[in-house]
Design an enzyme around this catalytic site. Structure first.
Site, PDB file in Angstrom:
ATOM      1  N   ARG A   1       6.023   2.862  -1.851  1.00 12.84           N
ATOM      2  CA  ARG A   1       6.014   2.091  -0.598  1.00 12.84           C
ATOM      3  C   ARG A   1       6.801   0.796  -0.755  1.00 12.84           C
ATOM      4  O   ARG A   1       7.695   0.494   0.048  1.00 12.84           O
ATOM      5  CB  ARG A   1       4.560   1.767  -0.208  1.00 12.84           C
ATOM      6  CG  ARG A   1       4.433   0.830   0.999  1.00 12.84           C
ATOM      7  CD  ARG A   1       2.991   0.365   1.199  1.00 12.84           C
ATOM      8  NE  ARG A   1       2.491  -0.371   0.042  1.00 12.84           N
ATOM      9  CZ  ARG A   1       2.615  -1.684  -0.134  1.00 12.84           C
ATOM     10  NH1 ARG A   1       3.211  -2.420   0.780  1.00 12.84           N
ATOM     11  NH2 ARG A   1       2.127  -2.276  -1.205  1.00 12.84           N
ATOM     12  N   ARG A   2       6.494   0.039  -1.819  1.00 11.86           N
ATOM     13  CA  ARG A   2       7.213  -1.225  -2.024  1.00 11.86           C
ATOM     14  C   ARG A   2       8.697  -0.971  -2.264  1.00 11.86           C
ATOM     15  O   ARG A   2       9.552  -1.678  -1.730  1.00 11.86           O
ATOM     16  CB  ARG A   2       6.604  -2.002  -3.199  1.00 11.86           C
ATOM     17  CG  ARG A   2       5.232  -2.577  -2.891  1.00 11.86           C
ATOM     18  CD  ARG A   2       4.705  -3.443  -4.020  1.00 11.86           C
ATOM     19  NE  ARG A   2       3.338  -3.882  -3.761  1.00 11.86           N
ATOM     20  CZ  ARG A   2       2.331  -3.724  -4.607  1.00 11.86           C
ATOM     21  NH1 ARG A   2       2.527  -3.154  -5.787  1.00 11.86           N
ATOM     22  NH2 ARG A   2       1.122  -4.141  -4.288  1.00 11.86           N
TER      23      ARG A   2
ATOM     24  N   ARG B   1       6.301   0.237 -14.547  1.00 11.76           N
ATOM     25  CA  ARG B   1       4.884   0.564 -14.738  1.00 11.76           C
ATOM     26  C   ARG B   1       4.205  -0.463 -15.645  1.00 11.76           C
ATOM     27  O   ARG B   1       4.854  -1.286 -16.254  1.00 11.76           O
ATOM     28  CB  ARG B   1       4.757   1.961 -15.381  1.00 11.76           C
ATOM     29  CG  ARG B   1       5.153   3.135 -14.494  1.00 11.76           C
ATOM     30  CD  ARG B   1       4.178   3.418 -13.376  1.00 11.76           C
ATOM     31  NE  ARG B   1       2.781   3.414 -13.763  1.00 11.76           N
ATOM     32  CZ  ARG B   1       2.161   4.386 -14.416  1.00 11.76           C
ATOM     33  NH1 ARG B   1       2.818   5.480 -14.758  1.00 11.76           N
ATOM     34  NH2 ARG B   1       0.881   4.297 -14.710  1.00 11.76           N
TER      35      ARG B   1
ATOM     36  N   LYS C   1      -7.049   1.538  -2.802  1.00 14.11           N
ATOM     37  CA  LYS C   1      -5.722   2.140  -2.621  1.00 14.11           C
ATOM     38  C   LYS C   1      -5.416   3.200  -3.691  1.00 14.11           C
ATOM     39  O   LYS C   1      -4.463   3.957  -3.542  1.00 14.11           O
ATOM     40  CB  LYS C   1      -4.630   1.066  -2.568  1.00 14.11           C
ATOM     41  CG  LYS C   1      -4.382   0.298  -3.841  1.00 14.11           C
ATOM     42  CD  LYS C   1      -3.212  -0.650  -3.638  1.00 14.11           C
ATOM     43  CE  LYS C   1      -2.879  -1.380  -4.923  1.00 14.11           C
ATOM     44  NZ  LYS C   1      -1.728  -2.269  -4.772  1.00 14.11           N
ATOM     45  N   ASP C   2      -6.241   3.274  -4.738  1.00 17.19           N
ATOM     46  CA  ASP C   2      -6.068   4.320  -5.758  1.00 17.19           C
ATOM     47  C   ASP C   2      -6.834   5.600  -5.422  1.00 17.19           C
ATOM     48  O   ASP C   2      -6.717   6.589  -6.129  1.00 17.19           O
ATOM     49  CB  ASP C   2      -6.567   3.830  -7.134  1.00 17.19           C
ATOM     50  CG  ASP C   2      -5.659   2.774  -7.731  1.00 17.19           C
ATOM     51  OD1 ASP C   2      -4.487   2.694  -7.321  1.00 17.19           O
ATOM     52  OD2 ASP C   2      -6.136   2.021  -8.608  1.00 17.19           O
TER      53      ASP C   2
ATOM     54  N   ARG D   1       3.492  -6.416 -16.459  1.00 15.08           N
ATOM     55  CA  ARG D   1       4.587  -6.610 -15.493  1.00 15.08           C
ATOM     56  C   ARG D   1       5.024  -8.067 -15.446  1.00 15.08           C
ATOM     57  O   ARG D   1       6.217  -8.362 -15.353  1.00 15.08           O
ATOM     58  CB  ARG D   1       4.141  -6.136 -14.098  1.00 15.08           C
ATOM     59  CG  ARG D   1       3.881  -4.635 -14.051  1.00 15.08           C
ATOM     60  CD  ARG D   1       3.551  -4.173 -12.655  1.00 15.08           C
ATOM     61  NE  ARG D   1       2.698  -2.987 -12.688  1.00 15.08           N
ATOM     62  CZ  ARG D   1       2.408  -2.254 -11.629  1.00 15.08           C
ATOM     63  NH1 ARG D   1       2.902  -2.570 -10.461  1.00 15.08           N
ATOM     64  NH2 ARG D   1       1.625  -1.205 -11.723  1.00 15.08           N
TER      65      ARG D   1
ATOM     66  N   CYS E   1       0.710  10.144  -3.812  1.00 17.63           N
ATOM     67  CA  CYS E   1       1.640   9.024  -4.037  1.00 17.63           C
ATOM     68  C   CYS E   1       3.081   9.413  -3.742  1.00 17.63           C
ATOM     69  O   CYS E   1       3.994   8.718  -4.139  1.00 17.63           O
ATOM     70  CB  CYS E   1       1.596   8.589  -5.498  1.00 17.63           C
ATOM     71  SG  CYS E   1       0.119   7.797  -6.025  1.00 17.63           S
TER      72      CYS E   1
END
Length: 307
Positions: free
Chosen positions: A133-134, A151, A85-86, A157, A244
């Site tokens: 997206r989230r 971030r 996904k990166d 996190r 992104c």
């Protein structure tokens, strides 16, 4: 293999290293090679260094791959292990995605000491996420809660969550599983209501197109099913954006010789959403993804993806 170890390039986060170690372990097993036949080379990327603002403001996905790809083109490493996904949808000339490992669970994990599910959070709760997206999907489901930029690597996190900086966060379940942190998950968000990022849960390996020996070694650990799913998802993403800057979700599933694909695009504030579904033959995976992207683009209309 020659006498020199095969050099595996990776970012330095705990998750990136876990993915590099998994790749090394699979190569060792497939070719009956000792650990010293491989060298893991940690490369610091721009994306790791920029922690104070959204990546969409400073260049998007390529920030996690640029320095690693430069090292490969310079011959300092032989292959690179990435989270799919990166990966930008366009790669530098001479480099290819040469293998995919079997895909992990694609779902997003909800983590909170305050509520069992996202829907159960109290009004005005604060949710931290660095993913557009989230953020957009959270705002769509719960416009009454506050979503803030968040971030840092997985451990950072989770620590911020423990310290009460936010009331909840969302992380990829695949990454938590690879780090042995499944127990922190409060609940899982099903793809039917919370479509994952394109490529979520899939490790991809990038190498030089003309490096026959590395390609031969990687062929033994390649998972063709994951590649077919990613062919559809990445073709979809390439049509829409590929960076992104837009909240995009997409997921391809295989059932025998059939592939089904679902894609969605949202306004960053969650106020508007467009979704598409497509099915077809496995051999047409990339075509199906591309057609889904074109259909969604037409549905959303000009300006939706650039506003």
């Amino acid at each position: 293999m020659g006498t020199k170890p095969l050099r595996i390039g990776t970012r330095g986060s705990a998750l990136a290293l876990a993915q590099a170690h998994e790749t090394r372990a699979r190569l060792m097993q497939a070719h009956a090679l000792p650990e010293e036949a491989f060298e893991i080379v940690v490369i610091k990327t721009s994306g790791d260094q920029i922690q104070d603002r959204p990546l969409s403001e400073v260049g998007g996905k390529g920030l996690f791959t640029k320095e690693i790809e430069e090292a490969m083109l310079d011959g300092r490493i032989d292959l690179a292990v990435h989270s799919s996904k990166d990966m930008p949808t366009v790669l530098p000339e001479g480099l290819i995605l040469s293998a995919f490992l079997p895909r992990e669970d694609v779902r997003d994990a909800f983590i909170s000491p305050k509520a069992k599910r996202l829907q159960d959070l109290p009004q005005g709760a604060v949710v931290g996420s660095s993913s557009l997206r989230r953020q957009a999907m959270i705002k769509r489901l719960r416009p009454d809660i506050d979503v803030v930029m968040y971030r840092g690597n997985v451990q950072t996190r989770l620590r911020k969550l423990e310290e009460g900086v936010v009331d909840a966060t969302l992380l990829a379940y695949a990454g938590l599983k690879r780090l042995g942190l499944s127990e922190v998950v409060t609940s899982l968000l099903e793809p039917e209501e919370f479509l994952p990022a394109v490529g979520q849960g899939a490790i991809c390996i990038e190498s030089r197109e003309n490096d026959g020996e590395t390609l031969r070694l990687l062929a033994a650990i390649h998972d063709p099913v994951t590649q077919i799913r990613l062919d559809a998802e990445r073709a979809f993403l390439a049509v829409l954006d590929g960076s992104c800057r837009t909240p995009i979700g997409g997921l391809a599933l295989l059932d025998g010789e059939k592939i089904s694909f679902r894609g969605t695009v949202l306004k960053p504030d969650g106020s508007e959403v467009h979704s598409v579904e497509r099915q077809g033959a496995v051999a047409e995976a990339a075509v199906i993804g591309r057609e889904a992207g074109e259909a969604l683009k037409a549905m959303a209309g000009p300006g939706f993806l650039t506003d």
